[in-house]
Design a protein around this motif. Structure first.
Motif, PDB file in Angstrom:
ATOM      1  N   MET A   1      53.836  39.182  40.270  1.00  0.00           N
ATOM      2  CA  MET A   1      52.668  38.231  39.810  1.00  0.00           C
ATOM      3  C   MET A   1      53.301  36.948  40.048  1.00  0.00           C
ATOM      4  SD  MET A   1      50.169  37.882  36.670  1.00  0.00           S
ATOM      5  CE  MET A   1      49.258  39.101  37.032  1.00  0.00           C
ATOM      6  N   ASN A   2      52.879  35.964  41.037  1.00  0.00           N
ATOM      7  CA  ASN A   2      53.628  34.614  40.995  1.00  0.00           C
ATOM      8  C   ASN A   2      52.647  33.880  40.456  1.00  0.00           C
ATOM      9  OD1 ASN A   2      51.287  34.650  43.008  1.00  0.00           O
ATOM     10  ND2 ASN A   2      52.645  34.503  44.780  1.00  0.00           N
ATOM     11  N   GLU A   3      52.946  32.401  40.525  1.00  0.00           N
ATOM     12  CA  GLU A   3      52.109  31.489  39.652  1.00  0.00           C
ATOM     13  C   GLU A   3      50.811  31.114  40.377  1.00  0.00           C
ATOM     14  OE1 GLU A   3      55.277  30.655  41.310  1.00  0.00           O
ATOM     15  OE2 GLU A   3      56.528  30.953  39.240  1.00  0.00           O
ATOM     16  N   SER A   4      50.581  31.258  41.636  1.00  0.00           N
ATOM     17  CA  SER A   4      49.280  31.068  42.515  1.00  0.00           C
ATOM     18  C   SER A   4      48.418  32.057  41.728  1.00  0.00           C
ATOM     19  CB  SER A   4      49.303  31.102  43.955  1.00  0.00           C
ATOM     20  OG  SER A   4      49.602  32.267  44.238  1.00  0.00           O
ATOM     21  N   VAL A   5      48.772  33.254  41.550  1.00  0.00           N
ATOM     22  CA  VAL A   5      47.711  34.316  41.067  1.00  0.00           C
ATOM     23  C   VAL A   5      47.225  33.804  39.754  1.00  0.00           C
ATOM     24  CG1 VAL A   5      47.499  36.630  40.475  1.00  0.00           C
ATOM     25  CG2 VAL A   5      48.629  36.202  42.659  1.00  0.00           C
ATOM     26  N   ILE A   6      48.210  33.491  38.828  1.00  0.00           N
ATOM     27  CA  ILE A   6      47.744  33.090  37.330  1.00  0.00           C
ATOM     28  C   ILE A   6      47.156  31.861  37.424  1.00  0.00           C
ATOM     29  CG2 ILE A   6      48.922  32.438  35.281  1.00  0.00           C
ATOM     30  CD1 ILE A   6      51.449  33.861  36.145  1.00  0.00           C
ATOM     31  N   VAL A   7      47.330  30.901  38.289  1.00  0.00           N
ATOM     32  CA  VAL A   7      46.347  29.676  38.314  1.00  0.00           C
ATOM     33  C   VAL A   7      44.943  30.199  38.643  1.00  0.00           C
ATOM     34  CG1 VAL A   7      46.090  27.512  39.617  1.00  0.00           C
ATOM     35  CG2 VAL A   7      48.390  28.184  38.474  1.00  0.00           C
ATOM     36  N   ASP A   8      44.814  30.875  39.701  1.00  0.00           N
ATOM     37  CA  ASP A   8      43.775  31.438  40.240  1.00  0.00           C
ATOM     38  C   ASP A   8      43.047  32.193  39.146  1.00  0.00           C
ATOM     39  OD1 ASP A   8      43.861  30.267  42.898  1.00  0.00           O
ATOM     40  OD2 ASP A   8      44.551  32.127  43.738  1.00  0.00           O
ATOM     41  N   ILE A   9      43.500  33.198  38.375  1.00  0.00           N
ATOM     42  CA  ILE A   9      42.891  33.791  37.272  1.00  0.00           C
ATOM     43  C   ILE A   9      42.478  32.772  36.302  1.00  0.00           C
ATOM     44  CG2 ILE A   9      43.260  35.337  35.308  1.00  0.00           C
ATOM     45  CD1 ILE A   9      45.119  37.050  37.362  1.00  0.00           C
ATOM     46  N   ALA A  10      43.314  31.877  35.880  1.00  0.00           N
ATOM     47  CA  ALA A  10      42.931  30.789  34.888  1.00  0.00           C
ATOM     48  C   ALA A  10      41.789  30.026  35.585  1.00  0.00           C
ATOM     49  CB  ALA A  10      44.116  29.855  34.598  1.00  0.00           C
ATOM     50  N   ARG A  11      41.813  29.530  36.524  1.00  0.00           N
ATOM     51  CA  ARG A  11      40.572  28.608  37.057  1.00  0.00           C
ATOM     52  C   ARG A  11      39.286  29.646  37.097  1.00  0.00           C
ATOM     53  NH1 ARG A  11      42.434  27.770  42.227  1.00  0.00           N
ATOM     54  NH2 ARG A  11      43.835  25.981  41.441  1.00  0.00           N
ATOM     55  N   ASP A  12      39.595  30.603  37.520  1.00  0.00           N
ATOM     56  CA  ASP A  12      38.153  31.598  37.544  1.00  0.00           C
ATOM     57  C   ASP A  12      37.535  32.051  36.187  1.00  0.00           C
ATOM     58  OD1 ASP A  12      35.989  33.295  38.347  1.00  0.00           O
ATOM     59  OD2 ASP A  12      37.347  34.947  38.559  1.00  0.00           O
ATOM     60  N   GLY A  13      38.455  32.035  35.141  1.00  0.00           N
ATOM     61  CA  GLY A  13      38.148  32.085  33.627  1.00  0.00           C
ATOM     62  C   GLY A  13      37.494  31.038  33.027  1.00  0.00           C
ATOM     63  N   ILE A  14      37.898  29.858  33.330  1.00  0.00           N
ATOM     64  CA  ILE A  14      37.445  28.594  32.780  1.00  0.00           C
ATOM     65  C   ILE A  14      36.094  28.501  33.607  1.00  0.00           C
ATOM     66  CG2 ILE A  14      37.870  25.951  32.913  1.00  0.00           C
ATOM     67  CD1 ILE A  14      40.876  26.414  32.574  1.00  0.00           C
ATOM     68  N   TRP A  15      36.152  28.510  35.056  1.00  0.00           N
ATOM     69  CA  TRP A  15      34.806  28.265  35.614  1.00  0.00           C
ATOM     70  C   TRP A  15      33.595  29.297  35.050  1.00  0.00           C
ATOM     71  CZ3 TRP A  15      32.438  24.837  38.074  1.00  0.00           C
ATOM     72  CH2 TRP A  15      31.156  25.248  38.874  1.00  0.00           C
ATOM     73  N   THR A  16      34.236  30.559  34.694  1.00  0.00           N
ATOM     74  CA  THR A  16      33.009  31.488  34.298  1.00  0.00           C
ATOM     75  C   THR A  16      32.736  30.973  32.601  1.00  0.00           C
ATOM     76  OG1 THR A  16      34.084  33.376  35.401  1.00  0.00           O
ATOM     77  CG2 THR A  16      32.943  33.972  33.515  1.00  0.00           C
ATOM     78  N   LEU A  17      33.827  30.464  32.051  1.00  0.00           N
ATOM     79  CA  LEU A  17      33.310  30.191  30.656  1.00  0.00           C
ATOM     80  C   LEU A  17      32.353  28.896  30.767  1.00  0.00           C
ATOM     81  CD1 LEU A  17      34.020  30.100  27.581  1.00  0.00           C
ATOM     82  CD2 LEU A  17      35.684  28.373  28.082  1.00  0.00           C
ATOM     83  N   LEU A  18      32.662  28.025  31.660  1.00  0.00           N
ATOM     84  CA  LEU A  18      31.615  26.815  31.983  1.00  0.00           C
ATOM     85  C   LEU A  18      30.140  27.282  32.306  1.00  0.00           C
ATOM     86  CD1 LEU A  18      33.943  24.234  33.493  1.00  0.00           C
ATOM     87  CD2 LEU A  18      32.975  24.071  31.304  1.00  0.00           C
ATOM     88  N   MET A  19      30.287  28.195  33.095  1.00  0.00           N
ATOM     89  CA  MET A  19      28.860  28.951  33.526  1.00  0.00           C
ATOM     90  C   MET A  19      27.945  29.631  32.494  1.00  0.00           C
ATOM     91  SD  MET A  19      28.309  28.114  36.860  1.00  0.00           S
ATOM     92  CE  MET A  19      27.437  29.422  37.355  1.00  0.00           C
ATOM     93  N   ILE A  20      28.797  29.990  31.450  1.00  0.00           N
ATOM     94  CA  ILE A  20      28.221  30.835  30.336  1.00  0.00           C
ATOM     95  C   ILE A  20      27.782  29.977  29.052  1.00  0.00           C
ATOM     96  CG2 ILE A  20      28.666  32.562  28.567  1.00  0.00           C
ATOM     97  CD1 ILE A  20      30.639  33.984  30.483  1.00  0.00           C
ATOM     98  N   CYS A  21      28.580  29.079  28.776  1.00  0.00           N
ATOM     99  CA  CYS A  21      28.540  28.179  27.825  1.00  0.00           C
ATOM    100  C   CYS A  21      27.533  26.809  28.281  1.00  0.00           C
ATOM    101  CB  CYS A  21      29.584  27.703  27.284  1.00  0.00           C
ATOM    102  SG  CYS A  21      30.705  28.886  26.698  1.00  0.00           S
ATOM    103  N   GLY A  22      27.421  26.462  29.662  1.00  0.00           N
ATOM    104  CA  GLY A  22      26.771  25.206  30.019  1.00  0.00           C
ATOM    105  C   GLY A  22      25.467  25.069  29.613  1.00  0.00           C
ATOM    106  N   PRO A  23      24.628  26.283  30.221  1.00  0.00           N
ATOM    107  CA  PRO A  23      22.939  26.110  29.859  1.00  0.00           C
ATOM    108  C   PRO A  23      22.852  25.842  28.360  1.00  0.00           C
ATOM    109  CG  PRO A  23      23.347  27.880  31.340  1.00  0.00           C
ATOM    110  CD  PRO A  23      24.866  27.392  30.797  1.00  0.00           C
ATOM    111  N   THR A  24      23.414  26.430  27.508  1.00  0.00           N
ATOM    112  CA  THR A  24      23.169  26.091  26.054  1.00  0.00           C
ATOM    113  C   THR A  24      23.722  24.793  25.569  1.00  0.00           C
ATOM    114  OG1 THR A  24      23.493  28.580  25.782  1.00  0.00           O
ATOM    115  CG2 THR A  24      23.376  27.370  23.582  1.00  0.00           C
TER     116      THR A  24
END
Length: 88
Positions: A1-24
């Motif tokens: 597992m290299n750094e780009s995979v970790i960054v992609d997972i973190a970016r996807d997690g943050i984006w999903t968090l914003l999509m879930i919390c944003g409307p409320t």
């Protein structure tokens, strides 16, 4: 597992968090602004008056957006499981 995979997972997690919390959070912001405007126009400066409408609006928005939130979490979970399978 290299750094780009970790960054992609973190970016996807943050984006999903914003999509879930944003409307409320946007509903809470809108209700807060409206209640503040009403308080300013009527000269009612009660601090506890803002909490009840905000809590009710957030509860109703969670009930309304719950299918969307569950779908976002499910899609994120499936993406994470696919990425674990592809790590080999």
């Amino acid at each position: 597992m290299n750094e780009s995979v970790i960054v992609d997972i973190a970016r996807d997690g943050i984006w999903t968090l914003l999509m879930i919390c944003g409307p409320t959070l946007l509903v809470a912001l809108g209700v807060g602004v409206l209640v503040s405007l009403v308080q300013t126009l009527t000269h009612i400066q009660e601090m506890t008056l803002t909490f009840v409408p905000k809590i009710l609006a957030m509860f109703l928005s969670i009930l309304f957006f719950l299918p969307f939130m569950i779908r976002q979490i499910d899609e994120f979970w499936l993406r994470m499981m696919d990425s674990v399978v592809n790590l080999e």
